[in-house]
Write a protein that holds these residues in place. Structure first.
Motif, mmCIF file in Angstrom:
data_model
loop_
_atom_site.group_PDB
_atom_site.id
_atom_site.type_symbol
_atom_site.label_atom_id
_atom_site.label_comp_id
_atom_site.label_asym_id
_atom_site.label_seq_id
_atom_site.Cartn_x
_atom_site.Cartn_y
_atom_site.Cartn_z
ATOM 1 N N ALA A 9 -34.362 47.287 66.827
ATOM 2 C CA ALA A 9 -33.695 45.978 66.948
ATOM 3 C C ALA A 9 -34.575 44.969 67.695
ATOM 4 C CB ALA A 9 -32.317 46.154 67.586
ATOM 5 N N LEU A 50 -31.963 52.552 77.043
ATOM 6 C CA LEU A 50 -31.831 53.968 76.719
ATOM 7 C C LEU A 50 -33.136 54.482 76.135
ATOM 8 C CD1 LEU A 50 -28.375 54.054 74.881
ATOM 9 C CD2 LEU A 50 -28.872 55.033 77.124
ATOM 10 N N PHE A 73 -34.508 52.252 73.004
ATOM 11 C CA PHE A 73 -33.305 51.570 72.496
ATOM 12 C C PHE A 73 -32.916 50.405 73.396
ATOM 13 C CE2 PHE A 73 -31.685 55.980 71.004
ATOM 14 C CZ PHE A 73 -32.365 55.870 69.808
ATOM 15 N N PRO A 74 -32.758 49.208 72.840
ATOM 16 C CA PRO A 74 -32.132 48.134 73.629
ATOM 17 C C PRO A 74 -30.645 48.440 73.810
ATOM 18 C CG PRO A 74 -32.676 47.379 71.404
ATOM 19 C CD PRO A 74 -33.152 48.788 71.500
ATOM 20 N N PRO A 75 -29.946 47.673 74.659
ATOM 21 C CA PRO A 75 -28.502 47.903 74.836
ATOM 22 C C PRO A 75 -27.774 47.902 73.489
ATOM 23 C CG PRO A 75 -29.286 46.302 76.422
ATOM 24 C CD PRO A 75 -30.419 46.552 75.475
ATOM 25 N N VAL A 76 -26.854 48.831 73.296
ATOM 26 C CA VAL A 76 -26.208 48.985 71.990
ATOM 27 C C VAL A 76 -25.054 47.993 71.838
ATOM 28 C CG1 VAL A 76 -26.866 51.390 71.845
ATOM 29 C CG2 VAL A 76 -24.628 50.788 72.766
ATOM 30 N N ALA A 77 -24.703 47.693 70.588
ATOM 31 C CA ALA A 77 -23.630 46.736 70.300
ATOM 32 C C ALA A 77 -22.996 47.050 68.957
ATOM 33 C CB ALA A 77 -24.182 45.313 70.315
ATOM 34 N N GLY A 78 -22.440 48.256 68.848
ATOM 35 C CA GLY A 78 -21.792 48.640 67.590
ATOM 36 C C GLY A 78 -20.391 48.070 67.489
ATOM 37 N N GLY A 79 -19.721 48.381 66.380
ATOM 38 C CA GLY A 79 -18.322 48.009 66.172
ATOM 39 C C GLY A 79 -18.129 46.568 65.789
ATOM 40 N N ARG B 58 -24.802 62.178 64.935
ATOM 41 C CA ARG B 58 -24.527 63.310 65.840
ATOM 42 C C ARG B 58 -23.579 62.891 66.958
ATOM 43 N NH1 ARG B 58 -29.172 65.086 69.167
ATOM 44 N NH2 ARG B 58 -30.261 64.778 67.219
ATOM 45 N N ARG B 62 -19.619 63.843 67.834
ATOM 46 C CA ARG B 62 -19.260 64.318 69.172
ATOM 47 C C ARG B 62 -18.026 63.572 69.693
ATOM 48 N NH1 ARG B 62 -24.934 64.600 72.215
ATOM 49 N NH2 ARG B 62 -25.486 66.496 71.088
ATOM 50 N N HIS B 80 -19.106 53.664 59.896
ATOM 51 C CA HIS B 80 -19.687 52.428 60.429
ATOM 52 C C HIS B 80 -20.714 51.912 59.434
ATOM 53 C CE1 HIS B 80 -21.337 49.454 63.114
ATOM 54 N NE2 HIS B 80 -20.514 49.803 64.071
ATOM 55 N N ALA B 91 -16.568 46.257 59.242
ATOM 56 C CA ALA B 91 -17.794 46.747 59.878
ATOM 57 C C ALA B 91 -17.638 48.192 60.322
ATOM 58 C CB ALA B 91 -18.146 45.879 61.078
ATOM 59 N N VAL B 92 -16.425 48.523 60.754
ATOM 60 C CA VAL B 92 -16.164 49.884 61.226
ATOM 61 C C VAL B 92 -14.715 50.221 60.929
ATOM 62 C CG1 VAL B 92 -15.671 49.029 63.568
ATOM 63 C CG2 VAL B 92 -16.252 51.430 63.242
ATOM 64 N N ILE B 112 -12.729 54.097 69.142
ATOM 65 C CA ILE B 112 -13.437 52.835 68.885
ATOM 66 C C ILE B 112 -14.161 52.359 70.142
ATOM 67 C CG2 ILE B 112 -11.372 51.366 69.240
ATOM 68 C CD1 ILE B 112 -14.380 50.727 66.861
ATOM 69 N N ILE B 115 -17.339 54.454 70.383
ATOM 70 C CA ILE B 115 -18.286 54.065 69.330
ATOM 71 C C ILE B 115 -19.052 52.821 69.766
ATOM 72 C CG2 ILE B 115 -18.401 52.943 67.043
ATOM 73 C CD1 ILE B 115 -16.325 54.980 66.069
ATOM 74 N N LYS B 116 -18.335 51.857 70.326
ATOM 75 C CA LYS B 116 -18.990 50.599 70.707
ATOM 76 C C LYS B 116 -19.969 50.757 71.864
ATOM 77 C CE LYS B 116 -16.533 46.634 70.280
ATOM 78 N NZ LYS B 116 -16.576 46.001 68.961
ATOM 79 N N SER B 117 -19.732 51.740 72.713
ATOM 80 C CA SER B 117 -20.591 51.836 73.895
ATOM 81 C C SER B 117 -21.650 52.936 73.816
ATOM 82 C CB SER B 117 -19.737 52.038 75.156
ATOM 83 O OG SER B 117 -19.067 53.271 75.087
ATOM 84 N N ARG B 118 -21.493 53.905 72.905
ATOM 85 C CA ARG B 118 -22.402 55.056 72.936
ATOM 86 C C ARG B 118 -23.344 55.201 71.760
ATOM 87 N NH1 ARG B 118 -18.305 59.863 74.369
ATOM 88 N NH2 ARG B 118 -19.924 61.128 73.381
ATOM 89 N N LEU B 119 -23.034 54.578 70.616
ATOM 90 C CA LEU B 119 -23.865 54.848 69.439
ATOM 91 C C LEU B 119 -25.075 53.911 69.368
ATOM 92 C CD1 LEU B 119 -21.322 55.620 66.603
ATOM 93 C CD2 LEU B 119 -22.153 57.036 68.471
ATOM 94 N N PRO B 120 -26.227 54.439 68.915
ATOM 95 C CA PRO B 120 -27.412 53.588 68.758
ATOM 96 C C PRO B 120 -27.280 52.672 67.543
ATOM 97 C CG PRO B 120 -27.921 55.829 68.085
ATOM 98 C CD PRO B 120 -26.508 55.841 68.607
ATOM 99 N N ILE B 121 -26.470 51.610 67.736
ATOM 100 C CA ILE B 121 -26.201 50.616 66.691
ATOM 101 C C ILE B 121 -26.367 49.238 67.320
ATOM 102 C CG2 ILE B 121 -24.431 49.648 65.161
ATOM 103 C CD1 ILE B 121 -23.194 52.442 64.965
ATOM 104 N N TRP B 122 -27.087 48.367 66.605
ATOM 105 C CA TRP B 122 -27.343 47.025 67.138
ATOM 106 C C TRP B 122 -26.885 45.983 66.128
ATOM 107 C CZ3 TRP B 122 -30.726 51.108 66.996
ATOM 108 C CH2 TRP B 122 -30.968 51.714 68.228
#
Lengths: 79, 149
Positions: A9, A50, A73-79, B58, B62, B80, B91-92, B112, B115-122
Protein backbone atom coordinates in the motif's frame (compact mmCIF):
# COMPACT_ATOMS: atom_id res chain seq x y z
CA UNK A 1 23.17 -12.21 4.43
CA UNK A 2 20.42 -11.69 1.91
CA UNK A 3 16.73 -11.07 2.67
CA UNK A 4 13.68 -10.46 0.50
CA UNK A 5 11.71 -7.34 1.49
CA UNK A 6 8.13 -6.53 0.41
CA UNK A 7 6.26 -3.24 0.81
CA UNK A 8 2.48 -2.79 0.80
CA UNK A 9 0.00 0.00 0.00
CA UNK A 10 1.42 3.41 1.02
CA UNK A 11 4.82 1.84 1.75
CA UNK A 12 5.01 0.41 -1.76
CA UNK A 13 4.19 3.79 -3.29
CA UNK A 14 6.72 5.56 -1.07
CA UNK A 15 9.47 3.03 -1.81
CA UNK A 16 8.67 2.93 -5.54
CA UNK A 17 9.08 -0.86 -5.58
CA UNK A 18 6.88 -3.69 -4.31
CA UNK A 19 9.78 -5.93 -3.32
CA UNK A 20 13.55 -6.21 -3.47
CA UNK A 21 16.47 -8.38 -2.42
CA UNK A 22 18.77 -6.70 0.06
CA UNK A 23 22.24 -7.66 1.24
CA UNK A 24 22.19 -6.57 4.84
CA UNK A 25 24.00 -6.79 8.14
CA UNK A 26 20.83 -5.77 10.01
CA UNK A 27 20.25 -8.10 12.93
CA UNK A 28 16.59 -7.31 13.61
CA UNK A 29 13.45 -6.35 11.70
CA UNK A 30 13.64 -2.85 13.18
CA UNK A 31 17.23 -2.39 12.00
CA UNK A 32 16.29 -3.63 8.55
CA UNK A 33 13.39 -1.15 8.30
CA UNK A 34 15.76 1.65 9.27
CA UNK A 35 18.09 0.51 6.49
CA UNK A 36 15.20 0.47 4.00
CA UNK A 37 14.26 4.05 4.88
CA UNK A 38 17.86 4.94 4.03
CA UNK A 39 17.50 3.33 0.61
CA UNK A 40 14.10 4.95 -0.02
CA UNK A 41 14.01 8.43 1.54
CA UNK A 42 10.25 8.76 0.97
CA UNK A 43 9.74 5.95 3.50
CA UNK A 44 11.30 8.12 6.19
CA UNK A 45 8.01 9.96 6.65
CA UNK A 46 6.36 6.75 7.78
CA UNK A 47 6.51 4.65 10.89
CA UNK A 48 5.94 1.00 10.12
CA UNK A 49 3.14 -0.51 12.16
CA UNK A 50 3.44 -4.25 11.53
CA UNK A 51 6.11 -6.62 10.30
CA UNK A 52 5.77 -10.23 9.16
CA UNK A 53 8.60 -12.67 8.61
CA UNK A 54 7.99 -15.67 6.36
CA UNK A 55 4.23 -14.97 6.45
CA UNK A 56 3.98 -14.87 10.26
CA UNK A 57 3.32 -11.60 12.11
CA UNK A 58 6.42 -10.86 14.10
CA UNK A 59 7.96 -8.46 16.61
CA UNK A 60 10.30 -5.62 15.65
CA UNK A 61 13.08 -7.18 17.72
CA UNK A 62 12.85 -10.50 15.85
CA UNK A 63 16.29 -11.70 14.71
CA UNK A 64 16.65 -12.13 10.95
CA UNK A 65 18.13 -15.14 9.16
CA UNK A 66 19.57 -15.48 5.68
CA UNK A 67 16.82 -15.97 3.10
CA UNK A 68 14.00 -14.53 5.24
CA UNK A 69 11.04 -12.91 3.48
CA UNK A 70 10.27 -9.70 5.41
CA UNK A 71 6.95 -7.87 4.87
CA UNK A 72 6.44 -4.27 5.99
CA UNK A 73 2.78 -3.35 6.58
CA UNK A 74 1.42 0.17 7.05
CA UNK A 75 -1.50 0.53 9.51
CA UNK A 76 -4.39 -1.63 8.28
CA UNK A 77 -7.81 -0.29 7.22
CA UNK A 78 -10.07 -3.14 6.16
CA UNK A 79 -13.87 -3.30 6.16
CA UNK B 1 -18.27 -24.45 10.45
CA UNK B 2 -16.29 -21.41 9.32
CA UNK B 3 -15.24 -19.96 5.99
CA UNK B 4 -13.23 -16.83 5.23
CA UNK B 5 -12.17 -15.69 1.77
CA UNK B 6 -10.91 -12.72 -0.22
CA UNK B 7 -12.60 -12.12 -3.56
CA UNK B 8 -11.97 -9.80 -6.51
CA UNK B 9 -15.53 -10.42 -7.76
CA UNK B 10 -18.74 -8.64 -6.71
CA UNK B 11 -20.18 -10.21 -3.54
CA UNK B 12 -23.47 -12.08 -4.09
CA UNK B 13 -25.29 -11.47 -0.80
CA UNK B 14 -28.16 -13.87 -1.58
CA UNK B 15 -25.86 -16.77 -2.42
CA UNK B 16 -23.80 -16.00 0.68
CA UNK B 17 -26.89 -16.10 2.89
CA UNK B 18 -28.21 -19.30 1.27
CA UNK B 19 -24.94 -20.99 2.17
CA UNK B 20 -25.49 -20.19 5.84
CA UNK B 21 -28.90 -21.87 6.30
CA UNK B 22 -28.83 -24.41 9.11
CA UNK B 23 -31.84 -26.21 10.56
CA UNK B 24 -30.30 -26.11 14.03
CA UNK B 25 -30.20 -22.32 14.04
CA UNK B 26 -32.94 -19.94 15.16
CA UNK B 27 -30.99 -16.73 14.62
CA UNK B 28 -28.97 -15.41 11.70
CA UNK B 29 -27.23 -12.01 11.60
CA UNK B 30 -25.61 -10.63 8.46
CA UNK B 31 -23.49 -7.50 8.28
CA UNK B 32 -22.60 -5.75 5.02
CA UNK B 33 -20.01 -3.00 4.76
CA UNK B 34 -20.81 -0.68 1.83
CA UNK B 35 -18.80 1.85 -0.13
CA UNK B 36 -19.99 5.28 1.08
CA UNK B 37 -19.89 8.56 -0.87
CA UNK B 38 -18.08 10.59 1.82
CA UNK B 39 -15.42 10.34 4.51
CA UNK B 40 -14.05 12.97 6.87
CA UNK B 41 -15.78 15.77 4.96
CA UNK B 42 -14.58 14.72 1.50
CA UNK B 43 -16.62 13.40 -1.43
CA UNK B 44 -15.57 9.83 -2.23
CA UNK B 45 -15.98 8.48 -5.77
CA UNK B 46 -14.64 4.94 -5.34
CA UNK B 47 -12.42 2.73 -3.20
CA UNK B 48 -9.52 0.46 -3.81
CA UNK B 49 -8.57 -2.43 -1.50
CA UNK B 50 -5.13 -3.96 -1.42
CA UNK B 51 -4.91 -7.29 0.40
CA UNK B 52 -2.00 -9.48 1.37
CA UNK B 53 -3.99 -12.65 0.87
CA UNK B 54 -1.90 -15.43 2.51
CA UNK B 55 -1.97 -13.70 5.90
CA UNK B 56 -5.44 -12.18 5.53
CA UNK B 57 -7.03 -15.59 4.89
CA UNK B 58 -5.22 -17.28 7.75
CA UNK B 59 -5.97 -14.50 10.24
CA UNK B 60 -9.56 -14.19 8.97
CA UNK B 61 -10.17 -17.87 9.63
CA UNK B 62 -8.61 -17.46 13.07
CA UNK B 63 -11.09 -14.66 13.89
CA UNK B 64 -14.05 -16.81 12.82
CA UNK B 65 -12.74 -19.72 14.90
CA UNK B 66 -12.44 -17.46 17.95
CA UNK B 67 -16.04 -16.29 17.46
CA UNK B 68 -17.38 -19.85 17.14
CA UNK B 69 -15.65 -20.89 20.34
CA UNK B 70 -16.45 -17.76 22.32
CA UNK B 71 -20.14 -17.42 21.36
CA UNK B 72 -21.03 -21.08 20.66
CA UNK B 73 -22.02 -20.53 17.01
CA UNK B 74 -23.12 -23.10 14.46
CA UNK B 75 -21.76 -21.20 11.47
CA UNK B 76 -19.62 -18.14 10.81
CA UNK B 77 -18.42 -16.89 7.44
CA UNK B 78 -17.01 -13.71 5.91
CA UNK B 79 -15.90 -12.40 2.51
CA UNK B 80 -13.79 -9.31 1.89
CA UNK B 81 -13.31 -7.62 -1.47
CA UNK B 82 -10.05 -6.71 -3.13
CA UNK B 83 -9.54 -4.36 -6.08
CA UNK B 84 -11.59 -1.40 -7.27
CA UNK B 85 -15.07 -0.81 -5.81
CA UNK B 86 -17.80 1.64 -6.77
CA UNK B 87 -20.29 3.45 -4.49
CA UNK B 88 -22.82 1.10 -2.80
CA UNK B 89 -20.73 -2.00 -3.60
CA UNK B 90 -20.44 -4.52 -0.78
CA UNK B 91 -16.86 -4.32 0.55
CA UNK B 92 -17.23 -6.91 3.28
CA UNK B 93 -19.93 -9.35 4.35
CA UNK B 94 -20.17 -11.29 7.63
CA UNK B 95 -22.75 -13.98 8.40
CA UNK B 96 -23.33 -15.66 11.75
CA UNK B 97 -25.84 -18.43 12.52
CA UNK B 98 -26.57 -19.57 16.06
CA UNK B 99 -29.24 -21.34 18.06
CA UNK B 100 -30.43 -17.98 19.49
CA UNK B 101 -30.26 -14.36 18.35
CA UNK B 102 -28.27 -12.95 21.28
CA UNK B 103 -25.02 -14.71 20.50
CA UNK B 104 -25.51 -14.14 16.75
CA UNK B 105 -25.66 -10.34 17.22
CA UNK B 106 -22.69 -10.28 19.56
CA UNK B 107 -20.52 -12.56 17.43
CA UNK B 108 -21.23 -10.59 14.25
CA UNK B 109 -20.06 -7.39 15.94
CA UNK B 110 -16.95 -9.13 17.26
CA UNK B 111 -16.02 -10.50 13.83
CA UNK B 112 -16.36 -7.24 11.88
CA UNK B 113 -14.44 -5.28 14.54
CA UNK B 114 -11.57 -7.80 14.47
CA UNK B 115 -11.53 -7.88 10.65
CA UNK B 116 -11.10 -4.11 10.56
CA UNK B 117 -8.24 -4.05 13.03
CA UNK B 118 -6.28 -7.26 12.39
CA UNK B 119 -6.25 -8.16 8.70
CA UNK B 120 -3.52 -6.96 6.31
CA UNK B 121 -5.97 -4.98 4.16
CA UNK B 122 -5.50 -1.38 3.05
CA UNK B 123 -8.10 1.02 1.68
CA UNK B 124 -7.41 3.83 -0.77
CA UNK B 125 -10.08 6.48 -1.21
CA UNK B 126 -10.45 8.27 -4.54
CA UNK B 127 -12.01 11.72 -4.15
CA UNK B 128 -14.17 13.91 -6.36
CA UNK B 129 -11.36 16.51 -6.52
CA UNK B 130 -9.08 13.96 -8.22
CA UNK B 131 -6.92 13.16 -5.19
CA UNK B 132 -6.47 9.68 -3.73
CA UNK B 133 -5.30 8.74 -0.25
CA UNK B 134 -4.53 5.58 1.74
CA UNK B 135 -6.86 5.59 4.74
CA UNK B 136 -5.10 5.75 8.12
CA UNK B 137 -1.67 5.44 6.61
CA UNK B 138 -1.35 8.95 5.32
CA UNK B 139 -1.69 10.14 8.91
CA UNK B 140 1.72 8.52 9.43
CA UNK B 141 3.25 11.40 7.53
CA UNK B 142 2.00 13.90 10.10
CA UNK B 143 4.79 14.70 12.55
CA UNK B 144 2.63 14.50 15.69
CA UNK B 145 1.32 11.08 14.73
CA UNK B 146 3.15 7.98 15.89
CA UNK B 147 2.31 4.30 16.08
CA UNK B 148 3.21 2.09 18.96
CA UNK B 149 4.77 -0.21 16.34
Amino acid sequence: MQVHVSYFAAFREAAGVSSERIDTAARTAAALFAECTGRHPNLQRYTASLVAINDELSGWDAVLADGDAVLFFPPVAGG
Amino acid sequence: MTHFAITAEAIDREAFRDGMVDRGCGGYVQFEGWVRDHNEGRDVLRLEYEVYEPLAVREGNRILGEAVERFGLQRAAALHRSGLLELTDVAVIVGVAAAHRGEAFEACRYIIDEIKSRLPIWKKEHYADGEARWVRCDHCAEPEHAHSS
